[in-house]
Write a protein that holds these residues in place. Structure first.
Motif, short mmCIF file in Angstrom:
data_model
loop_
_atom_site.label_atom_id
_atom_site.label_comp_id
_atom_site.label_asym_id
_atom_site.label_seq_id
_atom_site.Cartn_x
_atom_site.Cartn_y
_atom_site.Cartn_z
N SER B 88 0.82 -1.21 0.00
CA SER B 88 0.00 0.00 0.00
C SER B 88 0.85 1.27 0.00
O SER B 88 1.91 1.32 0.63
CB SER B 88 -0.90 -0.01 1.24
OG SER B 88 -1.40 1.27 1.52
N VAL B 89 0.35 2.32 -0.65
CA VAL B 89 0.99 3.63 -0.57
C VAL B 89 0.10 4.62 0.18
O VAL B 89 0.46 5.79 0.37
CB VAL B 89 1.34 4.21 -1.96
CG1 VAL B 89 2.31 3.29 -2.68
CG2 VAL B 89 0.10 4.46 -2.78
N ASP B 91 -2.04 4.27 3.70
CA ASP B 91 -2.48 3.44 4.83
C ASP B 91 -3.48 4.23 5.67
O ASP B 91 -3.20 5.37 6.04
CB ASP B 91 -1.30 3.09 5.73
CG ASP B 91 -0.37 2.07 5.13
OD1 ASP B 91 0.51 1.59 5.87
OD2 ASP B 91 -0.52 1.76 3.92
N PHE B 108 3.50 11.73 6.36
CA PHE B 108 4.10 11.40 5.07
C PHE B 108 5.43 10.69 5.31
O PHE B 108 6.20 11.10 6.18
CB PHE B 108 4.33 12.70 4.27
CG PHE B 108 3.08 13.54 4.17
CD1 PHE B 108 2.72 14.40 5.19
CD2 PHE B 108 2.26 13.46 3.06
CE1 PHE B 108 1.57 15.17 5.13
CE2 PHE B 108 1.10 14.23 2.97
CZ PHE B 108 0.75 15.07 4.00
N TYR B 109 5.68 9.66 4.53
CA TYR B 109 6.87 8.83 4.75
C TYR B 109 7.71 8.70 3.50
O TYR B 109 7.20 8.43 2.40
CB TYR B 109 6.46 7.43 5.21
CG TYR B 109 5.92 7.37 6.63
CD1 TYR B 109 4.65 7.84 6.93
CD2 TYR B 109 6.70 6.87 7.66
CE1 TYR B 109 4.16 7.79 8.22
CE2 TYR B 109 6.23 6.81 8.96
CZ TYR B 109 4.96 7.27 9.24
OH TYR B 109 4.48 7.22 10.52
N TRP B 124 4.90 6.90 0.57
CA TRP B 124 3.60 6.51 1.05
C TRP B 124 3.12 7.47 2.12
O TRP B 124 3.92 8.23 2.67
CB TRP B 124 3.60 5.06 1.56
CG TRP B 124 4.54 4.78 2.68
CD1 TRP B 124 5.90 4.65 2.60
CD2 TRP B 124 4.22 4.56 4.05
NE1 TRP B 124 6.44 4.37 3.82
CE2 TRP B 124 5.43 4.30 4.74
CE3 TRP B 124 3.02 4.53 4.78
CZ2 TRP B 124 5.46 4.03 6.11
CZ3 TRP B 124 3.07 4.26 6.13
CH2 TRP B 124 4.29 4.02 6.78
N GLN B 126 0.17 8.14 5.46
CA GLN B 126 -0.55 7.46 6.52
C GLN B 126 -1.67 8.39 6.98
O GLN B 126 -1.41 9.48 7.49
CB GLN B 126 0.43 7.23 7.67
CG GLN B 126 0.11 6.15 8.64
CD GLN B 126 1.26 6.03 9.63
OE1 GLN B 126 1.63 6.99 10.29
NE2 GLN B 126 1.82 4.85 9.71
#
Lengths: 227, 210
Positions: B88-89, B91, B108-109, B124, B126
């Protein structure tokens, strides 16, 4: 010149003037320059964005929607980590120096905010991603909209809501809005959100936009007027 | 053409310019950076959301929010649900935060570490919904009162951040936009997904499909 002609010309000037006001006032989003910006963050900081139920745009609104308005000094704090690297809350224990609204007998209160220092080595969750890595490394400060949580040793004027839960104590009215730091020695109010962020967020940080750089009594006077 | 007619035409033109300036001043805003990949035929995951959140079907509301984004015309936003979090991008999580005023938030990651979305592209994002938030609150003047609808609005709003859209307008602006700072567009208009403005925003960030 006929009356209708005069009215037409006046109307055009009004429209042009309104357009100019809108263009300057809104496209720039915050045209007031704030002279002081203090970087409270010593660890790398990241910005997270949130959605809020209610926000405010005046001292009066903050005051009216708060259970406690006070000058406080942060004594210590603890970080409450969630399951993910950015899921952090900070519980600060503050000394109440002066109460402007609420229980005047309060000596210390807990204040809980979203955000804070996230030490990834202490995460409970597992951040396995497609890269195959597990927990991230390092320490970062998680901020909401670029606003750091209150910090130990510093003094603030705060507008607070009572959670009615002794575990959490109070939260900041307007989430990121109802807090502003001042220098205990000089009494000068300090901005803690970067200028560029305040310029981009409209009136979200109106308190800092209006009062940073001024003496804290300017804000105290505003608070007292609302009582 | 007499002077009277000319002046009326000028007045109408000036008025039109004013309206266009005013509307563009309230158009979408971008956070700064974006997902490293176009969100087209990528995956989202709702496994972090408690199924029954205060009596509301939060996972279903997350799916509805993403369906609303998938329904945007001529955008590169089309995502499939996955049960494999690693794939997943986007979550979705629910978590208890003390501040009930905070309905949801997005982080944000870049790889495994949170990053600053203003300067760093994220691989990805969150999206969180606050399980303690006052979803059941409504302003006394609110027109729409369905807590599931409000939750869907919040999730769609956070997904908007995940796509790279920032907040717009002032707190008090009551226009019908998903990305206002508050959830007032649900309260006033029942908005539960992106409007034309957010569509234009993601079209600018990721380009149009055709």
């Amino acid at each position: 010149m006929k009356l209708t002609t005069k009215w037409s010309i006046a109307g055009m000037f009004l429209v042009v003037g309104a357009a100019a006001y809108l263009f300057v006032g809104l496209t720039s989003r915050n045209s007031s320059a704030v002279p002081v910006a203090i970087d409270e963050t010593t660890d790398p900081a990241v910005v997270t964005h949130a959605s809020y139920e209610k926000l405010y745009s005046s001292v009066v609104e903050l005051y009216q929607n708060s259970d406690l308005v006070a000058e406080v000094k942060v004594q210590d704090q603890e970080t409450i980590l969630g399951d993910t690297a950015a899921s952090v809350q900070t519980l600060s224990h503050v000394l109440v120096k002066q109460v402007y609204k609420g229980d005047v007998n309060l000596k210390t209160v807990p204040i809980t905010e979203s955000g804070g220092i996230s030490d990834f080595s202490k995460l409970k969750g597992n951040e396995v991603r497609s890269s195959g890595h597990e927990k991230p490394a390092g320490i970062e400060e998680v901020t909401r909209e670029g606003s750091p949580v209150i910090k130990p040793g510093y003094s603030y004027i705060v507008f607070l809501k009572d959670t009615k839960d002794p575990k959490w104590g109070f939260t900041i009215t307007g989430s990121v809005q109802g807090k502003i730091r001042f220098d205990e020695g000089t009494g000068q109010i300090l901005a803690t959100v970067q200028n560029e962020i305040r310029n981009e967020t409209g009136d979200l940080f109106f308190l800092q936009n209006e009062f940073a750089g001024k003496d804290k009594n300017s804000l105290v006077d505003e608070i007292k007027k609302t009582k | 053409m007499n002077m009277k007619v000319k002046k009326k035409i000028v007045g109408i033109l000036v008025g039109a310019v004013t309206l266009s300036v005013a509307s563009s001043a309230f158009a979408y805003a971008k956070i700064g950076q974006r997902l490293t990949q176009d969100p087209y035929h990528l995956y989202y995951w709702v496994g972090g959301v408690t199924t029954n959140l205060g009596g509301y079907n939060a996972q279903n509301n997350a799916n509805l929010a993403m369906n609303a984004w998938n329904s945007t015309p001529n955008t590169k936003v089309y995502m499939y649900q996955t049960t494999d979090q690693k794939a997943s991008v986007m979550d979705f999580h629910s978590e208890y935060h003390a501040d009930v005023n905070e309905l949801g938030w997005t982080a944000f990651y870049d790889g495994n570490s949170p990053c600053d979305p203003r300067v760093t592209k994220w691989s990805w994002a969150q999206m969180h919904i606050n399980s303690n938030s006052a979803i059941s609150w409504f302003n006394s003047s609110a027109t729409y009162h369905d807590p599931n609808g409000k939750q869907q609005h919040v999730l769609a709003h956070e997904a908007g951040h995940g796509f790279g859209l920032d907040h717009i307008g002032t707190y008090s602006w009551t226009a019908n936009r998903l990305m206002l700072q508050t959830s007032s567009s649900y309260d006033n208009y029942g908005t539960k997904g992106p409007t034309d403005d957010e569509v234009a925003g993601v079209q600018e960030i990721y380009g149009k499909l055709y």
